[in-house]
Write a protein that holds these residues in place. Structure first.
Motif, PDB file in Angstrom:
ATOM      1  N   HIS A  47      -8.265   8.784  26.889  1.00 57.96           N
ATOM      2  CA  HIS A  47      -8.327   9.450  25.589  1.00 57.96           C
ATOM      3  C   HIS A  47      -9.106   8.567  24.616  1.00 57.96           C
ATOM      4  O   HIS A  47      -8.554   7.980  23.686  1.00 57.96           O
ATOM      5  CB  HIS A  47      -6.906   9.722  25.067  1.00 57.96           C
ATOM      6  N   LYS A  48     -10.398   8.460  24.869  1.00 54.09           N
ATOM      7  CA  LYS A  48     -11.269   7.596  24.084  1.00 54.09           C
ATOM      8  C   LYS A  48     -12.560   8.325  23.761  1.00 54.09           C
ATOM      9  O   LYS A  48     -12.905   9.325  24.385  1.00 54.09           O
ATOM     10  CB  LYS A  48     -11.580   6.307  24.853  1.00 54.09           C
ATOM     11  N   SER A  49     -13.266   7.754  22.800  1.00 54.15           N
ATOM     12  CA  SER A  49     -14.595   8.263  22.476  1.00 54.15           C
ATOM     13  C   SER A  49     -15.631   7.497  23.301  1.00 54.15           C
ATOM     14  O   SER A  49     -15.504   6.282  23.495  1.00 54.15           O
ATOM     15  CB  SER A  49     -14.889   8.082  20.982  1.00 54.15           C
ATOM     16  N   ILE A  50     -16.628   8.228  23.768  1.00 51.90           N
ATOM     17  CA  ILE A  50     -17.647   7.605  24.612  1.00 51.90           C
ATOM     18  C   ILE A  50     -19.027   8.054  24.141  1.00 51.90           C
ATOM     19  O   ILE A  50     -19.186   9.098  23.501  1.00 51.90           O
ATOM     20  CB  ILE A  50     -17.469   7.961  26.098  1.00 51.90           C
ATOM     21  N   LEU A  51     -20.032   7.241  24.481  1.00 52.22           N
ATOM     22  CA  LEU A  51     -21.436   7.568  24.249  1.00 52.22           C
ATOM     23  C   LEU A  51     -22.076   7.978  25.569  1.00 52.22           C
ATOM     24  O   LEU A  51     -22.055   7.214  26.538  1.00 52.22           O
ATOM     25  CB  LEU A  51     -22.187   6.357  23.666  1.00 52.22           C
ATOM     26  N   CYS A  52     -22.619   9.196  25.611  1.00 51.03           N
ATOM     27  CA  CYS A  52     -23.351   9.672  26.777  1.00 51.03           C
ATOM     28  C   CYS A  52     -24.059  10.968  26.392  1.00 51.03           C
ATOM     29  O   CYS A  52     -23.983  11.406  25.241  1.00 51.03           O
ATOM     30  CB  CYS A  52     -22.426   9.883  27.984  1.00 51.03           C
ATOM     31  N   ASP A  53     -24.736  11.603  27.355  1.00 53.82           N
ATOM     32  CA  ASP A  53     -25.380  12.892  27.109  1.00 53.82           C
ATOM     33  C   ASP A  53     -24.325  13.982  27.314  1.00 53.82           C
ATOM     34  O   ASP A  53     -24.190  14.545  28.405  1.00 53.82           O
ATOM     35  CB  ASP A  53     -26.572  13.081  28.057  1.00 53.82           C
ATOM     36  N   HIS A  54     -23.587  14.277  26.251  1.00 49.90           N
ATOM     37  CA  HIS A  54     -22.464  15.208  26.364  1.00 49.90           C
ATOM     38  C   HIS A  54     -22.927  16.621  26.690  1.00 49.90           C
ATOM     39  O   HIS A  54     -22.236  17.354  27.419  1.00 49.90           O
ATOM     40  CB  HIS A  54     -21.649  15.212  25.066  1.00 49.90           C
ATOM     41  N   GLN A  55     -24.062  17.025  26.173  1.00 53.47           N
ATOM     42  CA  GLN A  55     -24.521  18.395  26.411  1.00 53.47           C
ATOM     43  C   GLN A  55     -24.776  18.646  27.890  1.00 53.47           C
ATOM     44  O   GLN A  55     -24.294  19.627  28.461  1.00 53.47           O
ATOM     45  CB  GLN A  55     -25.795  18.669  25.602  1.00 53.47           C
ATOM     46  N   HIS A  56     -25.532  17.739  28.527  1.00 49.40           N
ATOM     47  CA  HIS A  56     -25.821  17.942  29.953  1.00 49.40           C
ATOM     48  C   HIS A  56     -24.593  17.686  30.817  1.00 49.40           C
ATOM     49  O   HIS A  56     -24.395  18.354  31.842  1.00 49.40           O
ATOM     50  CB  HIS A  56     -26.976  17.036  30.394  1.00 49.40           C
TER      51      HIS A  56
END
Length: 581
Positions: free
Chosen positions: A331-340
């Motif tokens: 249950h954390k925030s992450i950086l990535c290409d969320h759309q794809h």
């Protein structure tokens, strides 16, 4: 085409090398043969002159004997005497020519000839000179001297004949050498041809065959791509009509019943339609291996729930259970290409629902945190038919016999393409108890803490919207006014230039495809004709990188793609310094 030109260039180089090697061999062989033939010609001349000496020795003796019978005929005597002198002079000149050849040391005189001419017992050179001297000092009235001359000429004839035989033997040895040289040249030519076949023509043949196979493979791939696009367009037509029909239906219900739930369903269908359109844009880039990776921040549980929620009703309608397994650690925030990443997840869930008739579909997340690089693994498993072995091996998900228009049929191939673009890996397997299990792992960056709420200060900011589509203009105007902008709207670039001549704005939102004057020309004239430095944000549905780069090169500051998202708009405005927090 580039491969074909490269192949032609390689073939031309190899062919030129082969021709050059053969040309050099032929030229060298021709020059050497010409030299040997000239040498044999000289041998023939020497043999002819040596043979002539035999004839001249007898001719001289014959003229001397005739002179003894012509004492009473002065005219005839003088004529025969002149012939005698001519013959002996000729004999002497020929002898000097032969002796000169021995002095040149160029191979005309063998050791046998040297011994024959200059050594005992023959000493042909000394005896020939003695014969010449006696003839020139001959006393025709002295019978004894004539007899001695006769004896000398007869013995000399035998020795001259022996010299001719030695000269002929020497010439024959040269002919044998010439024959060996010819054979050697032929053998060398054969060796050269064999080497050319092995080192030039055989590799060239292999290269040609390889090139042909590559061209055939490219042709096959091109044909497969054309077939795939044709099938894609047919399925896209079906898929686009589905959410469009849903939008129209729910809007009609909302107009009649005024229930907010109907409007929410219409919005959901519109979002689905937007996803499909973006999918089509991505597919158009597939052939060029182009995909835009957009890293953004998002809450992992929220993102997963957003993906799963639209499919709960579809799973329930088929009697399936759709569940999510996620630990508290994830249950954390992450950086990535969320759309794809969201599209891949939705595709895997959609396939699981389509090919399952009962059981449970489970989406499991595993967040692996490390010091250098974290990764996220998402797995979707079902209890359906499972994946065919040939599908797992070949990843060929397009079955020409399948005419059911369910999804874009880009399926797992496109999932793999997107996962690879995100530097991840897609895995396929079958569950032993039955069903398919598909998972993918991508690198992510784990963020600590909660995302802060951002506010904007746009008090007193004026925006000019250049948009020819009335509906788009209304929507974008509402979005800008919601942020606090004072918005002015014009329908094309020509009108925008007229407004900018009299009014000042903090930011310009420019469409590209418009009547009268398009956005490209308008941006160029704003920069070069009006000499304005006002921030220009391109707002367009055209996401081709070439067109966007052209707009930036002409003076645009940034580009956003329609439909315009509020969060994206805020981000761009902040990056350009138009607004502050």
């Amino acid at each position: 085409m580039r491969a074909m030109l490269k192949l032609i260039k390689a073939i031309r180089a190899r062919y030129f090398l082969a021709v050059l090697a053969m040309a050099l061999l032929v030229s060298m062989a021709t020059g050497f043969m010409q030299y040997l033939l000239y040498d044999k010609q000289q041998d023939a001349t020497v043999v002819n002159i040596a043979g002539m000496q035999r004839m001249l020795s007898q001719k001289v003796l014959l003229h001397a004997q005739r002179l003894t019978n012509l004492n009473n005929e002065p005219q005839a005597f003088q004529e025969v005497y002149s012939q005698l002198q001519s013959s002996i002079d000729r004999f002497a000149a020929n002898h000097d020519f032969l002796i000169s050849k021995s002095e040149q040391g160029n191979g005309f005189f063998s050791s046998e000839l040297n011994q024959w001419y200059f050594s005992s017992p023959v000493q042909l050179d000394l005896r020939s000179r003695d014969f010449i001297s006696r003839v020139r000092n001959l006393q025709l009235t002295d019978r004894i001297e004539l007899d001695d001359l006769y004896q000398l000429s007869q013995s000399l004839l035998i020795d001259l004949d022996g010299a001719v035989q030695l000269f002929e033997a020497q010439a024959n040895r040269g002919i044998i050498i010439l024959r060996y040289v010819e054979g050697g040249i032929w053998l060398l030519a054969m060796v050269l041809l064999i080497l050319e076949v092995k080192l030039i023509f055989r590799p060239m043949e292999i290269q040609v065959l390889t090139g042909i196979r590559e061209l055939e493979s490219q042709k096959k791939q091109t044909q497969q791509a054309l077939n795939m696009k044709s099938r894609f367009l047919a399925r896209a037509s079906h898929e686009l009509r589905t959410p469009l029909q849903s939008i129209l239906g729910y809007l009609e219900l909302f107009r009649k019943e005024h229930q907010a739930a109907h409007l929410e369903q219409a919005i959901t269908s519109a979002n689905q339609l937007n996803i499909l359109i973006n999918e089509m844009h991505d597919f158009s880039r597939w052939a060029n291996d182009k995909v835009s990776i957009q890293i953004s921040r998002a809450d992992l549980p929220t993102m997963i729930e957003t993906v799963v929620a639209p499919y709960r009703f579809a799973a329930q309608r088929k009697g399936l259970m759709l569940q999510v397994q996620m630990t508290e650690n994830e249950h954390k925030s992450i950086l990535c290409d969320h759309q794809h990443m969201a599209w891949v997840c939705s595709q895997l869930i959609d396939n699981a629902i389509k090919f399952s008739d009962s059981g449970t579909i489970t989406l499991t997340t595993q967040l692996h945190t490390q010091d250098a690089q974290s990764s996220l693994t998402i797995q979707v498993s079902d209890q359906g038919q499972g994946l065919p072995t040939e599908l797992i091996d070949s990843m060929s998900v397009h079955d020409d016999k399948n005419n059911h228009f369910q999804g874009m049929q880009l399926g797992l191939v496109r999932c793999q393409w997107l996962v690879n673009a995100m530097s991840g890996k897609l895995n396929f397997s079958n569950v032993p108890q039955g069903g398919a299990c598909i998972s993918f792992t991508i690198p992510v960056t784990v963020l600590d803490g909660k995302e802060t709420v951002q506010t904007l200060d746009v008090s007193g900011k004026k925006a000019l919207l250049v948009e020819d589509n009335v509906i788009n203009a209304v929507v974008i105007t509402k979005q800008l006014k919601t942020l606090g902008f004072d918005v002015a709207h014009v329908e094309h670039g020509k009108a925008a230039l007229q407004v900018l001549e009299t009014q000042a704005f903090d930011v310009i939102f420019m469409d590209l495809n418009m009547p009268h004057m398009d956005g490209y020309e308008a941006i160029e004239k704003i920069r070069n004709l009006l000499n304005l430095s006002t921030t220009v944000i391109v707002v367009t549905a055209n996401d081709e990188q070439q067109d966007l780069s052209r707009a930036i090169a002409l003076g645009g500051d940034a580009c956003v793609i329609k439909p315009l998202q509020q969060a994206e708009l805020i981000t761009v405005l902040k990056e350009l310094g138009v607004v502050t927090q």
